[in-house]
Design a protein around this motif. Structure first.
Motif, PDB file in Angstrom:
ATOM      1  N   GLU A   1       0.807  -1.298  -0.275  1.00  0.00           N
ATOM      2  CA  GLU A   1       0.053  -0.117  -0.026  1.00  0.00           C
ATOM      3  C   GLU A   1       0.934   1.234   0.026  1.00  0.00           C
ATOM      4  O   GLU A   1       2.183   1.035   0.596  1.00  0.00           O
ATOM      5  N   ASP A   2       0.239   2.176  -0.621  1.00  0.00           N
ATOM      6  CA  ASP A   2       0.924   3.586  -0.543  1.00  0.00           C
ATOM      7  C   ASP A   2       0.383   4.237   0.723  1.00  0.00           C
ATOM      8  O   ASP A   2      -0.503   4.742   0.411  1.00  0.00           O
ATOM      9  N   VAL A   3       1.071   4.286   1.691  1.00  0.00           N
ATOM     10  CA  VAL A   3       0.738   4.896   2.823  1.00  0.00           C
ATOM     11  C   VAL A   3       1.578   6.183   3.651  1.00  0.00           C
ATOM     12  O   VAL A   3       2.849   6.085   3.602  1.00  0.00           O
ATOM     13  N   GLU A   4       0.774   7.140   3.849  1.00  0.00           N
ATOM     14  CA  GLU A   4       1.829   8.088   4.761  1.00  0.00           C
ATOM     15  C   GLU A   4       1.985   7.716   5.919  1.00  0.00           C
ATOM     16  O   GLU A   4       1.080   7.486   6.688  1.00  0.00           O
ATOM     17  N   CYS A   5       3.111   7.751   6.627  1.00  0.00           N
ATOM     18  CA  CYS A   5       3.310   7.301   8.218  1.00  0.00           C
ATOM     19  C   CYS A   5       4.067   8.290   8.896  1.00  0.00           C
ATOM     20  O   CYS A   5       4.991   9.268   8.025  1.00  0.00           O
ATOM     21  N   GLY A   6       3.904   8.651  10.007  1.00  0.00           N
ATOM     22  CA  GLY A   6       4.558   9.429  11.014  1.00  0.00           C
ATOM     23  C   GLY A   6       5.522   8.460  11.562  1.00  0.00           C
ATOM     24  O   GLY A   6       5.430   7.303  11.287  1.00  0.00           O
ATOM     25  N   ASN A   7       6.590   9.078  12.442  1.00  0.00           N
ATOM     26  CA  ASN A   7       7.777   8.415  12.694  1.00  0.00           C
ATOM     27  C   ASN A   7       7.294   7.625  13.958  1.00  0.00           C
ATOM     28  O   ASN A   7       6.247   8.327  14.615  1.00  0.00           O
ATOM     29  N   ALA A   8       7.884   6.537  14.306  1.00  0.00           N
ATOM     30  CA  ALA A   8       7.742   5.749  15.573  1.00  0.00           C
ATOM     31  C   ALA A   8       8.905   5.230  15.901  1.00  0.00           C
ATOM     32  O   ALA A   8       9.507   4.680  15.031  1.00  0.00           O
ATOM     33  N   SER A   9       9.082   5.233  17.144  1.00  0.00           N
ATOM     34  CA  SER A   9      10.171   4.025  17.733  1.00  0.00           C
ATOM     35  C   SER A   9       9.831   2.924  18.265  1.00  0.00           C
ATOM     36  O   SER A   9       8.539   2.875  18.765  1.00  0.00           O
ATOM     37  N   TYR A  10      10.596   1.847  18.046  1.00  0.00           N
ATOM     38  CA  TYR A  10      10.089   0.491  18.455  1.00  0.00           C
ATOM     39  C   TYR A  10      11.290  -0.067  19.651  1.00  0.00           C
ATOM     40  O   TYR A  10      12.269  -0.058  19.111  1.00  0.00           O
ATOM     41  N   ASP A  11      10.694  -0.810  20.389  1.00  0.00           N
ATOM     42  CA  ASP A  11      11.427  -1.363  21.305  1.00  0.00           C
ATOM     43  C   ASP A  11      11.572  -3.018  20.946  1.00  0.00           C
ATOM     44  O   ASP A  11      10.523  -3.524  20.175  1.00  0.00           O
ATOM     45  N   TYR A  12      12.566  -3.637  20.958  1.00  0.00           N
ATOM     46  CA  TYR A  12      12.894  -4.761  20.393  1.00  0.00           C
ATOM     47  C   TYR A  12      13.714  -5.739  21.450  1.00  0.00           C
ATOM     48  O   TYR A  12      14.419  -5.137  22.596  1.00  0.00           O
ATOM     49  N   ARG A  13      13.713  -7.149  21.377  1.00  0.00           N
ATOM     50  CA  ARG A  13      14.381  -7.830  22.151  1.00  0.00           C
ATOM     51  C   ARG A  13      15.031  -8.963  21.231  1.00  0.00           C
ATOM     52  O   ARG A  13      14.016  -9.527  20.288  1.00  0.00           O
ATOM     53  N   CYS A  14      16.151  -9.190  21.362  1.00  0.00           N
ATOM     54  CA  CYS A  14      16.819 -10.440  20.591  1.00  0.00           C
ATOM     55  C   CYS A  14      17.673 -11.273  21.582  1.00  0.00           C
ATOM     56  O   CYS A  14      18.571 -10.698  22.198  1.00  0.00           O
ATOM     57  N   VAL A  15      17.080 -12.470  21.587  1.00  0.00           N
ATOM     58  CA  VAL A  15      17.725 -13.483  22.473  1.00  0.00           C
ATOM     59  C   VAL A  15      18.640 -14.543  21.659  1.00  0.00           C
ATOM     60  O   VAL A  15      18.128 -15.096  20.702  1.00  0.00           O
ATOM     61  N   VAL A  16      19.945 -14.247  21.910  1.00  0.00           N
ATOM     62  CA  VAL A  16      20.933 -15.237  20.894  1.00  0.00           C
ATOM     63  C   VAL A  16      21.686 -16.349  21.721  1.00  0.00           C
ATOM     64  O   VAL A  16      22.060 -16.084  22.956  1.00  0.00           O
ATOM     65  N   SER A  17      21.146 -17.590  21.512  1.00  0.00           N
ATOM     66  CA  SER A  17      21.548 -18.726  22.232  1.00  0.00           C
ATOM     67  C   SER A  17      23.011 -18.982  21.426  1.00  0.00           C
ATOM     68  O   SER A  17      22.971 -19.063  20.112  1.00  0.00           O
ATOM     69  N   ILE A  18      23.937 -19.389  22.386  1.00  0.00           N
ATOM     70  CA  ILE A  18      25.178 -19.707  21.852  1.00  0.00           C
ATOM     71  C   ILE A  18      25.621 -21.092  22.143  1.00  0.00           C
ATOM     72  O   ILE A  18      25.601 -21.513  23.413  1.00  0.00           O
ATOM     73  N   ASP A  19      26.235 -21.560  21.250  1.00  0.00           N
ATOM     74  CA  ASP A  19      26.838 -22.984  21.227  1.00  0.00           C
ATOM     75  C   ASP A  19      28.522 -22.605  21.747  1.00  0.00           C
ATOM     76  O   ASP A  19      29.176 -22.230  21.003  1.00  0.00           O
ATOM     77  N   GLY A  20      28.760 -23.223  22.951  1.00  0.00           N
ATOM     78  CA  GLY A  20      30.279 -22.653  23.255  1.00  0.00           C
ATOM     79  C   GLY A  20      30.215 -21.438  24.016  1.00  0.00           C
ATOM     80  O   GLY A  20      29.373 -20.972  24.853  1.00  0.00           O
ATOM     81  N   GLU A  21      31.518 -20.840  23.880  1.00  0.00           N
ATOM     82  CA  GLU A  21      32.044 -19.628  24.628  1.00  0.00           C
ATOM     83  C   GLU A  21      31.153 -18.239  24.298  1.00  0.00           C
ATOM     84  O   GLU A  21      30.802 -18.259  23.135  1.00  0.00           O
ATOM     85  N   ILE A  22      30.710 -17.598  25.639  1.00  0.00           N
ATOM     86  CA  ILE A  22      29.999 -16.390  25.164  1.00  0.00           C
ATOM     87  C   ILE A  22      30.880 -15.248  24.472  1.00  0.00           C
ATOM     88  O   ILE A  22      31.969 -15.167  24.953  1.00  0.00           O
ATOM     89  N   PRO A  23      30.461 -14.394  23.535  1.00  0.00           N
ATOM     90  CA  PRO A  23      31.461 -13.573  22.829  1.00  0.00           C
ATOM     91  C   PRO A  23      31.874 -12.428  24.089  1.00  0.00           C
ATOM     92  O   PRO A  23      31.386 -12.104  24.903  1.00  0.00           O
ATOM     93  N   ASN A  24      33.233 -11.835  23.837  1.00  0.00           N
ATOM     94  CA  ASN A  24      33.593 -10.705  24.350  1.00  0.00           C
ATOM     95  C   ASN A  24      32.891  -9.285  24.084  1.00  0.00           C
ATOM     96  O   ASN A  24      32.777  -8.421  25.042  1.00  0.00           O
ATOM     97  N   ARG A  25      32.317  -9.237  23.003  1.00  0.00           N
ATOM     98  CA  ARG A  25      31.294  -8.078  22.686  1.00  0.00           C
ATOM     99  C   ARG A  25      30.327  -8.361  21.687  1.00  0.00           C
ATOM    100  O   ARG A  25      30.219  -9.497  21.114  1.00  0.00           O
TER     101      ARG A  25
END
Length: 168
Positions: A124-148
């Motif tokens: 669709e061709d829609v006019e939008c105003g700006n909005a901010s979004y909160d997000y969450r990302c859960v990353v499961s890791i095999d092995g050592e946890i990263p340094n950064r």
């Protein structure tokens, strides 16, 4: 006057019956996420109830948009746990877009999470105003946890913003 009362009563019964059928079929009420793992609290998200999953060598990420609100500055936070990293943030993707997990990379030392934007109204061709979004990302890791963790907010043609969180 009695005919109108009967007519209104008839419409109310029809609407009540329709609402009852929709409610029984699960069309009313908030969506639920059946795929949550046991170590996560029940979902209360309203913008993206179905998580997006991406994988890379040794990692698996589950990404969700938690909510939308008036525009604010972008932020990123990360917590490092025994076998996972939890990244939370706020992004203002502009142009009728909402955040999505675009890319995921892990080299053993650093985890790179790229959050881009997907069109909310692709057909669709829609006019939008700006909005901010909160997000969450859960990353499961095999092995050592990263340094950064390097989290990139990719703005599709505009400058990307990179946040680095170190595992202290």
């Amino acid at each position: 006057m009695p005919e109108r009362s009967v007519e209104r009563l008839g419409r109310r019964r029809v609407l009540t019956a329709i609402a009852g059928v929709l409610g029984l079929s699960g069309c009313l009420g908030s969506p639920t996420d059946e795929s949550s793992t046991s170590d996560e609290p029940p979902s209360t998200e309203t913008v993206s109830p179905t998580p997006l999953t991406r994988t890379a060598d040794g990692v698996r990420a589950t990404f969700r948009v938690l909510d939308g609100h008036k525009p604010t500055d972008d932020t990123v936070r990360a917590t490092f746990e025994a076998s996972r990293v939890v990244v939370t943030g706020t992004m203002d993707p502009k142009n009728c877009r909402r955040p999505t997990l675009s890319n995921l990379e892990f080299d053993g030392d650093a985890l790179r999470v790229v959050v881009g934007g997907e069109p909310r109204y692709p057909d669709e061709d829609v006019e939008c105003g700006n909005a901010s979004y909160d997000y969450r990302c859960v990353v499961s890791i095999d092995g050592e946890i990263p340094n950064r963790v390097d989290v990139v907010h990719d703005y599709h043609g505009d400058d990307a913003q990179t946040f680095t969180v170190k595992n202290d």
